[in-house]
Design a protein around this motif. Sequence first.
Motif, PDB file in Angstrom:
ATOM      1  N   LEU A 188      -4.640  -7.351   6.570  1.00 55.31           N
ATOM      2  CA  LEU A 188      -3.935  -7.971   5.443  1.00 55.31           C
ATOM      3  C   LEU A 188      -4.635  -9.198   4.886  1.00 55.31           C
ATOM      4  O   LEU A 188      -4.113  -9.861   4.001  1.00 55.31           O
ATOM      5  N   GLY A 189      -5.797  -9.518   5.388  1.00 53.40           N
ATOM      6  CA  GLY A 189      -6.529 -10.685   4.924  1.00 53.40           C
ATOM      7  C   GLY A 189      -6.220 -11.892   5.785  1.00 53.40           C
ATOM      8  O   GLY A 189      -5.367 -11.856   6.669  1.00 53.40           O
ATOM      9  N   ASN A 190      -6.925 -12.971   5.520  1.00 54.32           N
ATOM     10  CA  ASN A 190      -6.778 -14.164   6.346  1.00 54.32           C
ATOM     11  C   ASN A 190      -6.427 -15.413   5.543  1.00 54.32           C
ATOM     12  O   ASN A 190      -6.594 -16.524   6.017  1.00 54.32           O
ATOM     13  N   GLY A 191      -5.974 -15.238   4.329  1.00 57.60           N
ATOM     14  CA  GLY A 191      -5.645 -16.375   3.481  1.00 57.60           C
ATOM     15  C   GLY A 191      -6.821 -16.868   2.656  1.00 57.60           C
ATOM     16  O   GLY A 191      -6.637 -17.583   1.680  1.00 57.60           O
ATOM     17  N   GLN A 192      -8.032 -16.521   3.066  1.00 60.79           N
ATOM     18  CA  GLN A 192      -9.230 -16.917   2.323  1.00 60.79           C
ATOM     19  C   GLN A 192      -9.899 -15.728   1.642  1.00 60.79           C
ATOM     20  O   GLN A 192     -10.570 -15.884   0.638  1.00 60.79           O
TER      21      GLN A 192
ATOM     22  N   LYS B 119     -14.811  -6.964   4.503  1.00 60.95           N
ATOM     23  CA  LYS B 119     -13.371  -7.145   4.664  1.00 60.95           C
ATOM     24  C   LYS B 119     -12.852  -7.015   6.092  1.00 60.95           C
ATOM     25  O   LYS B 119     -11.786  -7.534   6.405  1.00 60.95           O
ATOM     26  N   LEU B 120     -13.568  -6.351   6.944  1.00 63.18           N
ATOM     27  CA  LEU B 120     -13.087  -6.095   8.303  1.00 63.18           C
ATOM     28  C   LEU B 120     -12.796  -7.396   9.054  1.00 63.18           C
ATOM     29  O   LEU B 120     -11.778  -7.511   9.736  1.00 63.18           O
ATOM     30  N   SER B 121     -13.650  -8.367   8.890  1.00 61.30           N
ATOM     31  CA  SER B 121     -13.483  -9.631   9.622  1.00 61.30           C
ATOM     32  C   SER B 121     -12.237 -10.393   9.175  1.00 61.30           C
ATOM     33  O   SER B 121     -11.702 -11.203   9.934  1.00 61.30           O
TER      34      SER B 121
END
Length: 133
Positions: A91-95, A85-87
């Motif tokens: 809040l996330g990246n949409g994917q 999840k770190l990458s």
Amino acid sequence: MKNTVTILMRVVLGVLFLAHGVSKLQMGLDNVAGWFDSIGLPGFLAYVVAGIELVGGIMLILGLLTRYVSVVLVIVLLGAVFTAKLSAGLLGNGQSAGYELDLTYILIALYLAVAGSSGLSLDRVLFRKSEQN
């Protein structure tokens, strides 16, 4: 009041981990193992993580070995953050999802590791732990 909040935190966190474990079973552990392989983790860890989530969730709900279970769950959560999840960012990246929820779970589990199960728990019944933990 503090004991009530601690009990609620323990039971809710247990239910959430149990749900994550059941979800992995419903997806099929072979599928989860394939996903683990795809992100560079050994596939067998999917079985380990699912087992920890299922058994750990139940143990938290019951208040059994709460401190130890909480430490194990923190380790699993840190593994998820740093490997998957770190990458994606906080809040996330949409994917893919971010790690904001994992941080919340980590803090709750850390609190339980320090505070213990408190109140209604098998720890208290079996090991005669006082509510003053």
